[in-house]
Design a protein around this motif. Structure first.
Motif, PDB file in Angstrom:
ATOM      1  N   THR A 225       0.831  -1.200   0.000  1.00 30.82           N
ATOM      2  CA  THR A 225       0.000   0.000   0.000  1.00 30.82           C
ATOM      3  C   THR A 225       0.868   1.253   0.000  1.00 30.82           C
ATOM      4  O   THR A 225       0.502   2.273  -0.592  1.00 30.82           O
ATOM      5  CB  THR A 225      -0.963   0.009   1.197  1.00 30.82           C
ATOM      6  OG1 THR A 225      -1.605  -1.255   1.310  1.00 30.82           O
ATOM      7  CG2 THR A 225      -2.016   1.083   1.039  1.00 30.82           C
ATOM      8  N   ASN A 506      -7.283   0.537  -0.625  1.00 30.69           N
ATOM      9  CA  ASN A 506      -6.066   0.454   0.173  1.00 30.69           C
ATOM     10  C   ASN A 506      -5.252  -0.790  -0.133  1.00 30.69           C
ATOM     11  O   ASN A 506      -4.319  -1.118   0.611  1.00 30.69           O
ATOM     12  CB  ASN A 506      -6.411   0.491   1.668  1.00 30.69           C
ATOM     13  CG  ASN A 506      -6.998   1.819   2.091  1.00 30.69           C
ATOM     14  OD1 ASN A 506      -6.577   2.874   1.612  1.00 30.69           O
ATOM     15  ND2 ASN A 506      -7.987   1.787   2.965  1.00 30.69           N
ATOM     16  N   ASP A 507      -5.599  -1.495  -1.187  1.00 28.86           N
ATOM     17  CA  ASP A 507      -4.945  -2.741  -1.574  1.00 28.86           C
ATOM     18  C   ASP A 507      -5.147  -3.826  -0.507  1.00 28.86           C
ATOM     19  O   ASP A 507      -4.307  -4.705  -0.326  1.00 28.86           O
ATOM     20  CB  ASP A 507      -3.445  -2.519  -1.834  1.00 28.86           C
ATOM     21  CG  ASP A 507      -2.830  -3.632  -2.674  1.00 28.86           C
ATOM     22  OD1 ASP A 507      -3.552  -4.195  -3.517  1.00 28.86           O
ATOM     23  OD2 ASP A 507      -1.644  -3.948  -2.485  1.00 28.86           O
TER      24      ASP A 507
END
Length: 685
Positions: A225, A506-507
């Motif tokens: 991230t 936010n991955d």
């Protein structure tokens, strides 16, 4: 996506005041003696040139030392161009700092992830976040804008040049400070950042903002991230520089439109141009054909995406090449007809100006073997005769200036967040190529003769499309998921692929099985990915029995009686399991393709995916796959572009309308020679 601003396109004007398509090049008169300038304007008139970009790399010539200025040569060439009817897109000249500046202030030089300084000697040796560079750059912009504010040749401002081409990722201390400030604005608190970055993993939790750095060389994979946010920040840092120059120009020359040249093409992924579109008065793009089996399809794809970024308003092709470039391993010249076809394909997709790098081929420097409108051989050359011929063609196409691309029934979504995130390290495979997958779908649609738009995944109204293809849409925040679900439930037909809807903004992985928030819509559940080794393939059945899948497979479980299995795996670890599925929902459907099929395999599959929407080609069967069809229209007319994609003649029967360019129809229709374009005009329906 930042919504594009209302277009202030700098149209060239004919002697009667009517709009014309722009035609020209980057012009670098400072490289040549004064006597060459008179020859240049003579040849420009012969070629039909009406627009040039000027002073792009002229900082050292305009400001020879920190305390001296030399505008005499620029005054002279601006006056000369105006006298010969050539408008100037005047660059701010900030792309390449002069030696005196980098000698006095080496702290403006970029730093790589490994701590190496990028020294002067090439171009773009500056940090986007350097306050020292910003101050000197804006001083130059102020001098230029004050001096040329009322000059009659000035038609537009050209901020910097190809922002981020060589300096998008700077890991310096300036960048670290700016990155922290960007993160504070995004997350507000350290707790929010720690949560978004998942810093509980590998003991990365931050207790002070000053502990945060750009993702420099690390012992193992940096925080994913952190990497994704640094890509977002880096795009924003360049956008901030664009804004700084633009605001000063708008203050000093409020009536002059401002742009910068994007680089929407394969391999250039550091800048989120969909997000930048609202920062300019009109979108401009540079494009160079890359070698490959689908090189012209990539040109069409990139021009199409540029149109999507611009909100389908007319845009400016700021640079492309007349022939060979200088920076590929082997630099091939263009085949006969390709100079015109490449140019007109951009026009088909909405370009109202066609310009090249550069006007006169350099005799020294790193780009001396890059082609130009006037080659080393001079005006007595086949290339210059082609340049003159294209100028005549663009004059005949003047009536379509200001028209917009007609929307297609199919859209291919393109998303920079997914491009960045899907290709990060420590993933199921390092072989995934986001751009290639999107291009394969587009190439397959071209192969079937079906018009499609390429549009940003965020900020685009999907309701007008019958079919939306979302290849490797890896990053799907909840708002986007809801939009896609609503689209299908309201009658649209969604198609997505492997490694889509896996993570949020936010991955972070969507839990409960893949593909996360689209699981119920698709009616499938995936517990495990099955990436393939290099050279491994899988066989499929149904409409795909003649093709193979590569790169990826999924262990799919069908979850619901309303899911149709369009193809199964015949071989591989998941033999007999579903490979391609479709679920009907409301008046629409949602389909999933779990392996990489390539353009050939997708051409075989697409008819089944398009059938529920009733989408078929508008081209006669004889021309499908060989001809690309693009439509532009205005209030009174429709303009049909027919582009021969092949190296052989193609007959297009049943064509109607006034022929603006191209061969006249015969009893069998229009016969397009190899690599040629026809444009037909007819009244709007």
């Amino acid at each position: 996506m930042t919504a594009p601003a209302p277009s202030r396109f700098p149209y060239a004007k004919g002697s009667d005041g009517t709009r014309r398509l722009g035609y020209g090049a980057d012009y670098n008169p400072e490289q040549w003696p004064r006597e060459v300038w008179e020859e240049d304007v003579r040849l420009m008139r012969e070629a039909g040139v009406n627009t040039v970009s000027l002073a792009i790399f002229s900082w050292a010539g305009l400001q020879p030392t920190a305390d001296s200025w030399d505008f005499g040569w620029l005054d002279e060439i601006m006056d000369l161009l105006h006298a010969h009817g050539v408008g100037v897109d005047l660059a701010t000249a900030t792309a390449s700092p002069p030696p005196w500046l980098t000698t006095a202030h080496p702290e403006i030089l970029p730093v790589t992830a490994t701590g190496e300084t990028l020294w002067p000697g090439a171009r773009q040796h500056w940090r986007p976040t350097s306050p020292v560079f910003r101050a000197h750059a804006l001083r130059l912009v102020r001098e230029l804008a004050t001096r040329y504010a009322g000059h009659p040749a000035l038609v537009a401002w050209h901020v910097n040049n190809e922002l981020g081409c060589h300096n998008v990722y700077d890991h310096s201390d300036d960048a670290a400070r700016a990155f922290r400030a960007w993160l504070r604005r995004r997350y507000t608190t350290l707790d929010a950042l720690n949560d978004a970055w998942g810093t509980a993993f590998w003991s990365q939790r931050y207790s002070d903002w000053d502990q945060i750095l750009p993702p420099r060389l690390a012992a193992s994979h940096p925080n994913p991230t952190q990497q994704l946010d640094f890509k977002r920040f880096s795009s924003d840092a360049l956008k901030d520089h664009l804004r700084a120059e633009r605001e000063l120009l708008r203050e000093l020359t409020p009536g002059v439109p401002v742009t910068t040249n994007f680089m929407v093409m394969s391999g250039t992924k550091g800048m989120d141009y969909a997000d930048w579109a609202g920062e300019v008065d009109f979108v401009a793009n540079d494009h160079y054909v890359l070698p490959g089996p689908h090189d012209r399809d990539e040109l069409s794809f990139s021009a199409n995406l540029t149109s999507g970024i611009s909100g389908h308003r007319p845009w400016f092709l700021m640079e492309h090449s007349t022939g060979a470039v200088n920076w590929q391993p082997v630099n091939l010249p263009k085949k006969p007809g390709e100079l015109a076809r490449d140019s007109l394909l951009h026009v088909a997709h909405g370009a109202d100006a066609v310009c090249f790098f550069q006007w006169r081929q350099s005799r020294a420097g790193a780009e001396k073997y890059h082609s130009a409108m006037v080659p080393h051989a001079g005006e007595d050359s086949e290339l210059f005769r082609s340049v003159v011929g294209l100028g005549r063609t663009l004059e005949r196409l003047a009536p379509l200036a200001g028209s917009e691309r007609e929307p297609a029934r199919v859209a291919v979504l393109f998303d920079w967040d997914s491009w960045w995130a899907a290709e990060l390290d420590s993933h199921p495979t390092s072989r995934l190529d986001y751009h290639r997958e999107a291009l394969d779908w587009y190439t397959a649609l071209l192969g079937l003769g079906i018009r499609a738009d390429v549009v940003p995944a965020h900020g685009t109204d999907l309701s007008g499309y019958d079919v939306v293809v979302a290849p490797v849409l890896h990053v799907v925040p909840q708002p986007l998921a809801k939009e896609l679900i609503r689209y299908a439930e309201n009658g649209g037909h969604l198609v997505t692929t492997y490694f889509s809807a896996i993570v949020d903004e936010n991955d972070h992985v969507h839990l409960g099985g893949y593909p996360g928030p689209l699981r119920d819509l698709l009616g499938i559940r995936i517990e495990e990915f099955g990436p393939l080794l290099d050279g491994d393939t899988v066989g499929l059945d149904g409409p795909l029995s003649a093709v193979t899948g590569s790169l990826w497979t999924d262990r799919i479980s069908v979850d619901g009686p309303d899911v149709e299995v369009l193809a199964r795996y015949r071989t591989g670890s998941y033999a007999a399991r579903p490979a391609v599925t479709r679920r009907t929902t409301g008046g629409g459907s949602a389909a999933y393709v779990s392996t990489r099929l390539g353009a050939e395999g997708l051409t075989a599959l697409l008819p089944a995916l398009l059938a529920p929407a009733g989408v078929t080609s508008e081209l006669p069967e004889e021309a499908r796959g060989s001809v690309e069809h693009v439509v532009r229209r205005d209030a009174s007319h429709r303009y049909d572009f027919l582009v021969n994609r092949t190296d052989a003649p193609v007959t297009v029967p049943g064509t109607t309308g006034e022929v603006l360019i191209g061969p006249m129809p015969t009893e069998t229709g229009i016969v397009l020679p190899p690599r040629e374009v026809a444009v037909l005009r007819r009244p709007a329906e």
